[in-house]
Structure formats: C-alpha cells, structure tokens
Design a protein around this motif. Structure first.
Motif, PDB file in Angstrom:
ATOM      1  N   LEU A   1       0.752  -1.164   0.045  1.00  0.00           N
ATOM      2  CA  LEU A   1       0.164  -0.046   0.066  1.00  0.00           C
ATOM      3  C   LEU A   1       0.814   1.375  -0.054  1.00  0.00           C
ATOM      4  N   ARG A   2       1.724   1.250   0.941  1.00  0.00           N
ATOM      5  CA  ARG A   2       2.789   2.466   0.718  1.00  0.00           C
ATOM      6  C   ARG A   2       3.295   2.950  -0.624  1.00  0.00           C
ATOM      7  N   GLU A   3       3.596   1.984  -1.332  1.00  0.00           N
ATOM      8  CA  GLU A   3       4.296   2.017  -2.684  1.00  0.00           C
ATOM      9  C   GLU A   3       3.231   2.765  -3.400  1.00  0.00           C
TER      10      GLU A   3
ATOM     11  N   TYR B   1       0.393   4.674  -2.156  1.00  0.00           N
ATOM     12  CA  TYR B   1      -0.438   5.667  -1.662  1.00  0.00           C
ATOM     13  C   TYR B   1       0.499   6.214  -0.437  1.00  0.00           C
ATOM     14  N   TYR B   2       0.272   7.520  -0.429  1.00  0.00           N
ATOM     15  CA  TYR B   2       1.372   8.307   0.560  1.00  0.00           C
ATOM     16  C   TYR B   2       0.575   8.941   1.664  1.00  0.00           C
ATOM     17  N   GLY B   3      -0.720   8.966   1.625  1.00  0.00           N
ATOM     18  CA  GLY B   3      -1.506   9.750   2.490  1.00  0.00           C
ATOM     19  C   GLY B   3      -1.851   8.888   3.901  1.00  0.00           C
ATOM     20  N   PRO B   4      -2.539   9.399   4.577  1.00  0.00           N
ATOM     21  CA  PRO B   4      -3.143   8.792   5.858  1.00  0.00           C
ATOM     22  C   PRO B   4      -3.630   7.205   5.795  1.00  0.00           C
ATOM     23  N   VAL B   5      -3.475   6.343   6.346  1.00  0.00           N
ATOM     24  CA  VAL B   5      -4.072   5.112   6.632  1.00  0.00           C
ATOM     25  C   VAL B   5      -4.777   4.827   7.973  1.00  0.00           C
ATOM     26  N   ILE B   6      -6.038   4.368   7.861  1.00  0.00           N
ATOM     27  CA  ILE B   6      -6.826   3.900   8.954  1.00  0.00           C
ATOM     28  C   ILE B   6      -6.792   2.392   8.875  1.00  0.00           C
ATOM     29  N   SER B   7      -6.207   1.607   9.910  1.00  0.00           N
ATOM     30  CA  SER B   7      -6.307   0.307   9.739  1.00  0.00           C
ATOM     31  C   SER B   7      -7.494  -0.140  10.617  1.00  0.00           C
ATOM     32  N   ASN B   8      -8.467  -1.025  10.002  1.00  0.00           N
ATOM     33  CA  ASN B   8      -9.274  -1.790  10.513  1.00  0.00           C
ATOM     34  C   ASN B   8      -9.125  -2.921  11.099  1.00  0.00           C
ATOM     35  N   ILE B   9      -9.336  -3.284  12.567  1.00  0.00           N
ATOM     36  CA  ILE B   9      -9.236  -4.625  13.166  1.00  0.00           C
ATOM     37  C   ILE B   9     -10.369  -5.042  13.526  1.00  0.00           C
ATOM     38  N   SER B  10     -10.402  -6.627  13.765  1.00  0.00           N
ATOM     39  CA  SER B  10     -11.610  -7.204  14.381  1.00  0.00           C
ATOM     40  C   SER B  10     -11.084  -8.456  14.903  1.00  0.00           C
ATOM     41  N   GLY B  11     -11.483  -8.496  16.148  1.00  0.00           N
ATOM     42  CA  GLY B  11     -11.271  -9.789  16.912  1.00  0.00           C
ATOM     43  C   GLY B  11     -12.400 -10.375  17.609  1.00  0.00           C
ATOM     44  N   SER B  12     -12.175 -11.720  18.264  1.00  0.00           N
ATOM     45  CA  SER B  12     -13.106 -12.362  18.825  1.00  0.00           C
ATOM     46  C   SER B  12     -13.257 -12.285  20.188  1.00  0.00           C
ATOM     47  N   SER B  13     -12.231 -11.533  20.882  1.00  0.00           N
ATOM     48  CA  SER B  13     -12.266 -11.103  22.167  1.00  0.00           C
ATOM     49  C   SER B  13     -11.497  -9.884  22.457  1.00  0.00           C
ATOM     50  N   PRO B  14     -11.855  -9.175  23.530  1.00  0.00           N
ATOM     51  CA  PRO B  14     -10.936  -8.049  23.897  1.00  0.00           C
ATOM     52  C   PRO B  14      -9.455  -8.286  23.931  1.00  0.00           C
TER      53      PRO B  14
ATOM     54  N   ASP C   1       0.484  -0.547  16.064  1.00  0.00           N
ATOM     55  CA  ASP C   1       1.110   0.437  16.711  1.00  0.00           C
ATOM     56  C   ASP C   1       2.334   0.917  16.005  1.00  0.00           C
ATOM     57  N   GLY C   2       2.589   1.980  15.640  1.00  0.00           N
ATOM     58  CA  GLY C   2       3.953   2.572  15.254  1.00  0.00           C
ATOM     59  C   GLY C   2       4.053   2.326  13.710  1.00  0.00           C
ATOM     60  N   GLN C   3       3.073   1.664  13.217  1.00  0.00           N
ATOM     61  CA  GLN C   3       3.389   1.586  11.697  1.00  0.00           C
ATOM     62  C   GLN C   3       3.508   2.778  10.750  1.00  0.00           C
ATOM     63  N   GLU C   4       4.294   2.860   9.696  1.00  0.00           N
ATOM     64  CA  GLU C   4       4.307   3.885   9.092  1.00  0.00           C
ATOM     65  C   GLU C   4       3.115   4.227   8.490  1.00  0.00           C
ATOM     66  N   GLN C   5       2.706   5.709   8.177  1.00  0.00           N
ATOM     67  CA  GLN C   5       1.324   6.137   7.486  1.00  0.00           C
ATOM     68  C   GLN C   5      -0.135   5.532   8.320  1.00  0.00           C
ATOM     69  N   VAL C   6      -0.036   4.806   9.345  1.00  0.00           N
ATOM     70  CA  VAL C   6      -1.175   4.491   9.832  1.00  0.00           C
ATOM     71  C   VAL C   6      -1.203   5.450  11.002  1.00  0.00           C
ATOM     72  N   VAL C   7      -2.494   6.353  10.825  1.00  0.00           N
ATOM     73  CA  VAL C   7      -2.665   7.402  11.853  1.00  0.00           C
ATOM     74  C   VAL C   7      -3.867   7.064  12.836  1.00  0.00           C
ATOM     75  N   ALA C   8      -4.549   5.975  12.652  1.00  0.00           N
ATOM     76  CA  ALA C   8      -5.721   5.610  13.555  1.00  0.00           C
ATOM     77  C   ALA C   8      -5.970   4.279  13.311  1.00  0.00           C
ATOM     78  N   LEU C   9      -6.638   3.701  14.403  1.00  0.00           N
ATOM     79  CA  LEU C   9      -7.225   2.358  14.152  1.00  0.00           C
ATOM     80  C   LEU C   9      -9.058   2.449  14.195  1.00  0.00           C
ATOM     81  N   GLU C  10      -9.282   1.797  13.280  1.00  0.00           N
ATOM     82  CA  GLU C  10     -10.858   1.462  13.339  1.00  0.00           C
ATOM     83  C   GLU C  10     -11.342   0.303  13.875  1.00  0.00           C
ATOM     84  N   VAL C  11     -11.808   0.053  14.870  1.00  0.00           N
ATOM     85  CA  VAL C  11     -12.199  -1.070  15.716  1.00  0.00           C
ATOM     86  C   VAL C  11     -13.610  -1.516  15.241  1.00  0.00           C
ATOM     87  N   ASN C  12     -13.465  -2.774  14.449  1.00  0.00           N
ATOM     88  CA  ASN C  12     -14.869  -3.115  14.018  1.00  0.00           C
ATOM     89  C   ASN C  12     -15.461  -4.316  14.933  1.00  0.00           C
TER      90      ASN C  12
END
Length: 305
Positions: free
Chosen positions: A92-94, A96-109, A120-131
């Motif tokens: 994706l970084r190759e 797209y150079y803008g802000p990325v919001i990473s969506n995550i989904s889990g089966s437990s807290p 956390d700390g990944q380049e370009q990722v500016v927020a998490l969206e928690v599904n």
C-alpha cells in the motif's frame, strides 16, 4: 486569490485535505483501484478488516444485489495480521502516500488488544478503526457492538495497547445507538464510525431458500442512507468526539447531508463496487456543490441538524 471552499477536516488530530475515504472492505488495500485514479486525492484510506489469524470467510454465494443496494456475507475474509504487516501495508505504501486507518476485528477483547499492539507505530497508519459491528460472523462482531459494556471493555483494551487514535465502528442493529456511542467514549474512544450493514434477508423464490449461503447477510447501499443519517445525528448529539458517517453515500450531496447530521468525515462503501471512480468524482464535485449552496467550510455546517 483562491476562494474555493475549505474541505479540510481535523480527524482526532490528523488533518485531512478532504473528508472522503473508502469504507473498510470495499477498497481492499488499494491495489484494485490504483489504475483508476491517483489514490492521493483521498482524504484517508481505510483498509479491510484484519484479524489475528487468516480467515477464509463464509461459504459461497455471499454477495447478492437487491433493490437500492446490495447484500454481503463475506465473513471478514483476510490473510491475517502477519501478512497484513509484512505484505499488505508495504504494498500500500508503494501506491499511496496519505493517511491510513487500519481496521481491526477480533473474537475477544484480548485479541483486539494484540492487534492494536501489533499495528502501533506502523508508518502512515494514523488511527485504528475497531470493527465491533460485522453482522456476518458467529463470534464477536455485531454481538460485541450491541452490548454497551462489552463495547466499553474492547475500547479500553485497544486504548491500552496503542498510541494511535481509536475509532469504534458501530452496528446499526441495536435499539439505542447513543448508549453504545457513549459507552465507547467512556472507554476512551477518540471517535465513532457508523454505520455498518443491517442484518437482512433475500429469498430465491424458485429455490425456496436464501440467496446467500448464510441465511442472513448485511444490507448496504442507498436504501440505508436515511437511517444512517438518523444514527449519525443521534451519535453526534450523544458524544463529544468526532463521528465518521457511513451508509449509502454515492455523491457530494450525500456527503453534505452526513456533515450536516454531525459527521466530521465520511466513508464511501458499496458505491465503490458499482463505480470505482465514485470517490474521486465526489471529491471533484464537493467544492462545486459547496459553492452553489454558499458553504465556505464544512465546519460551518457540521451538526446543524
């Protein structure tokens, strides 16, 4: 002197040059769209939901057209967090150079927490969206998002494991969206994304069975926009954190309606699957519509309803 309307928005500390981004699950990791338009025009890019382990998803068929929308029961198909970090984000970084919001989904807290820590700390990722809102999985998903206490607990767990802003993506399949939004805010959420799909059913009359392999599937598209607007408005008045509006958006007027209902930014979902130029078309049209309506900035109309 440039007198074009101001489309910039502040999303939990990140300035976006416009409020338009693709919704998770309708844009993959950008690879399928890079040949259609310059992805840098997007306000931000939201990636497909990632889980800790790879998921095949639900059995086929799992997509169906319906009046004024579509239905899907994909079931969070994805290659898992390891592949996401080692393959998908670097690719994706190759392109797209803008802000990325990473969506995550889990089966437990706890799984949500592990995912947050890994990203956390990944380049370009500016927020998490928690599904906490997928209607097409047996474990977690919308069942989490329908319970204020579980929603709060997941929010707290994610916040403990990341320095990134956290946006909780809510299900519309509840009786009181405001109570869920408030629970997430109490858990430390930096914003709310809503809505996800409505749990729905379509029947094949000749076969006398559902058209999707899973009995129920998620309804999205223009049919849900009026309800999405209502829920965005209710959430906006219930919390003091930004709201990302999702549901049935396909043109600039839809965006302005969402902003007036209280959204800070918006996500375009099913329309991307109908027309891959939907997002750039909206971004091009939005300042023109703002000029026609006498709107100098999105801030002046946010939450006027």
């Amino acid at each position: 002197m440039d007198m074009r309307p101001d489309m910039k928005v502040d999303l939990a500390g990140t300035e976006l040059h416009n409020p338009v981004m693709p919704a998770s699950g309708t844009f993959g990791y950008g690879q399928e769209y890079k040949d259609y338009f310059d992805l840098s025009i997007l306000g931000a890019l939201v990636t497909k939901s990632v889980t800790w382990e790879p998921r095949y998803g639900n059995p086929l068929p799992r997509i169906a057209e319906c009046s004024q929308g579509m239905m899907n029961s994909i079931g969070l198909q994805n290659p898992g967090i390891e592949h996401y970090l080692e393959e998908d984000l670097p690719m994706l970084r190759e392109i797209y150079y803008g802000p990325v919001i990473s969506n995550i989904s889990g089966s437990s807290p706890e799984e949500y927490g592990r995912l947050a820590r890994a990203i956390d700390g990944q380049e370009q990722v500016v927020a998490l969206e928690v599904n906490i809102s997928c209607p097409n999985v047996k474990d977690g998903g919308a069942a989490f998002g329908a319970d204020p206490e579980i929603s709060r607990r997941i929010t707290e767990e994610v916040k403990k494991n990341t320095s990134l802003p956290v946006f909780m993506k809510l299900t519309p399949n509840v009786t009181d969206i405001a109570s869920i939004a408030r629970a997430c805010e109490e858990g430390g959420a930096d914003g709310i994304s809503l809505i996800n799909n409505f749990k729905a059913l379509k029947i094949d009359l000749k076969a006398r069975k559902p058209v999707t392999a899973m009995k129920y599937a998620g309804l999205s598209g223009p049919a849900i926009k009026p309800i999405a607007l209502r829920m965005v408005n209710e959430a906006f008045h219930a919390v003091d954190i930004p709201v990302i509006g999702i549901g049935g958006i396909s043109n600039a007027d839809d965006v302005l309606e969402m902003i007036m209902a209280g959204a800070t930014a918006v996500q375009v979902g099913s329309a991307n699957l109908v027309d891959p130029w939907t997002c750039p078309d909206i971004i091009k049209e939005l300042p023109k519509r703002m000029e026609e309506l006498g709107i100098e900035s999105l801030d002046e109309i946010r939450g006027v309803i």
